[in-house]
Design a protein around this motif. Structure first.
Motif, PDB file in Angstrom:
ATOM      1  N   ARG A 245       0.918  -0.777  -0.186  1.00  0.00           N
ATOM      2  CA  ARG A 245      -0.296  -0.471   0.304  1.00  0.00           C
ATOM      3  C   ARG A 245       1.250   1.191   0.137  1.00  0.00           C
ATOM      4  O   ARG A 245       0.898   1.871  -0.860  1.00  0.00           O
ATOM      5  CB  ARG A 245      -0.863  -0.132   1.433  1.00  0.00           C
ATOM      6  N   PHE A 249       0.781   4.180  -2.936  1.00  0.00           N
ATOM      7  CA  PHE A 249       0.008   5.612  -2.789  1.00  0.00           C
ATOM      8  C   PHE A 249       1.930   6.601  -2.889  1.00  0.00           C
ATOM      9  O   PHE A 249       1.548   7.964  -3.463  1.00  0.00           O
ATOM     10  CB  PHE A 249       0.262   6.299  -0.547  1.00  0.00           C
ATOM     11  N   GLU A 252       0.968   7.439  -6.526  1.00  0.00           N
ATOM     12  CA  GLU A 252      -0.553   8.530  -5.956  1.00  0.00           C
ATOM     13  C   GLU A 252       0.452  10.331  -6.081  1.00  0.00           C
ATOM     14  O   GLU A 252       0.221  10.899  -7.005  1.00  0.00           O
ATOM     15  CB  GLU A 252      -1.354   8.273  -6.139  1.00  0.00           C
ATOM     16  N   THR A 307      -9.263   3.460   2.580  1.00  0.00           N
ATOM     17  CA  THR A 307      -9.081   4.980   2.413  1.00  0.00           C
ATOM     18  C   THR A 307     -10.366   5.809   2.054  1.00  0.00           C
ATOM     19  O   THR A 307     -10.658   6.347   1.678  1.00  0.00           O
ATOM     20  CB  THR A 307      -8.474   3.966   0.519  1.00  0.00           C
ATOM     21  N   SER A 317      -5.996   6.287  -4.616  1.00  0.00           N
ATOM     22  CA  SER A 317      -5.573   5.428  -4.206  1.00  0.00           C
ATOM     23  C   SER A 317      -6.226   3.970  -3.936  1.00  0.00           C
ATOM     24  O   SER A 317      -5.358   3.678  -3.839  1.00  0.00           O
ATOM     25  CB  SER A 317      -5.468   5.816  -2.285  1.00  0.00           C
TER      26      SER A 317
END
Length: 353
Positions: A245, A249, A252, A307, A317
């Protein structure tokens, strides 16, 4: 500063230390009030307090009860302490005013949420963490009562009381999960074979691993609300998912996976595995970690839903996390995925949807 006042009131730190040395407070919160309180060149504590609502109070009380159950089990079996870095005996448990205080091992170092070994530092106590998790997973007195599924394994058919808390973004993420039969089948297979075999942390995400800034600091697990009987591969698989994860991120933010972040994640997993193998033996460690790969898509799907909990629409995300879950499921469980090239994570919504 409520936590600082509480620690002074309970005599764990003095007002003189606060004035003369200074105090740093780091917010580690999600649902409850979780903070690390560090006195410069002095003691350090993790404090978890309930918010003023029934659900929050209930979760802290469950964690207090879990500490008691594990302590009783270890005492009855004549076990030595699991590991300072994994299970630290609480200094204070207060069920009347739901409160947990753990001593932090970072000493006078600055606490931070663990994100993997920083560049230029070969180790940050992860081998010790692996050994501690191995010892925890060696506690096999799980009793005869059934254990609750991790909520990620209910995503194929989530309980109504859970869905009622979802924001619009979480609902959209869940709809995407349900639109991909491969992911749903993986989650259902994990749920149907859940049968607890040992004690697990249950929520071993990177946010629940805290370390000091000094190079020889140990990584310490906190937030034991989900402690209880389970399967060892879930702890490891969920840790892998939360490291993935972090990479998502970074896409992003930067538009592409962070190569430095990937290398940190690989180093973190490699060191943790080494410690785990030292405690459990290499054949057992390989078995657990091979099984853990099957759990990663469920952990990524949970992260995607989380999220969107507080957003009206699905976030970028969440889309990336769902794409990662789908890629991982379609490629099949391969240990090389933990030490080889990062997964292909496309940011295009149409690929995830």
């Amino acid at each position: 500063m409520q936590a600082v006042s509480l620690l002074v009131e309970r005599g764990l730190i003095s007002s003189t230390e606060v004035v003369r040395r200074g105090v740093r407070v780091f917010d580690l919160s999600r649902r409850n009030v979780c903070v690390a309180v560090m006195v410069e060149s002095g003691p350090s504590y993790f404090c978890k307090m309930a918010k003023a609502d029934r659900q929050s109070e209930g979760s802290v009380r469950r964690e207090i009860a879990a500490y008691g159950r594990l302590e009783s089990m270890l005492t009855a079996a004549g076990h030595k302490p699991l590991s300072r870095a994994v299970f630290v005996e609480p200094l204070l448990l207060d069920d009347q005013c739901p409160l947990i205080v753990l001593p932090l091992l970072a000493g006078d170092a600055t606490a931070h949420v663990f994100l993997g070994p920083p560049p230029g530092r070969a180790s940050l106590g992860l081998r010790s963490l692996g050994r501690g998790m191995g010892r925890l997973h060696g506690c096999t007195d799980v009793g005869t009562d059934g254990a609750a599924l991790p909520w990620a394994l209910t995503l194929a058919c989530p309980p109504l009381e859970v869905v009622e808390e979802f924001g619009g973004g979480a609902v959209e993420a869940l709809e995407i999960v349900h639109s991909h039969a491969e992911v749903v089948e993986r989650i259902e297979a994990l749920a149907s074979s859940w049968g607890p075999t040992c004690w697990i942390h249950g929520d071993l995400r990177v946010e629940n691993l805290v370390a000091g800034a000094s190079g020889d600091s140990e990584v310490q697990a906190v937030d034991w609300e989900s402690l209880g009987p389970g399967r060892p591969e879930w702890d490891i698989g969920f840790l892998i998912a939360t490291l993935m994860r972090k990479l998502v991120f970074s896409i992003e933010l930067d538009g592409k996976p962070s190569s430095a972040g990937w290398l940190r994640s690989v180093a973190a997993l490699s060191e943790t595995f080494s410690g785990y193998a030292e405690e459990r033996g290499t054949p057992e460690a390989v078995r657990v970690w091979s099984d853990a790969v099957h759990c990663v898509p469920a952990g990524l799907a949970q992260a995607a839903v989380e999220t969107g909990m507080r957003s009206a629409r699905i976030t970028r995300s969440a889309v990336l996390l769902l794409q990662a879950a789908l890629n991982w499921t379609r490629r099949g469980p391969r240990l090389n995925d933990l030490v080889g090239e990062p997964l292909s994570l496309s940011g295009r919504e149409e690929e995830a949807c």
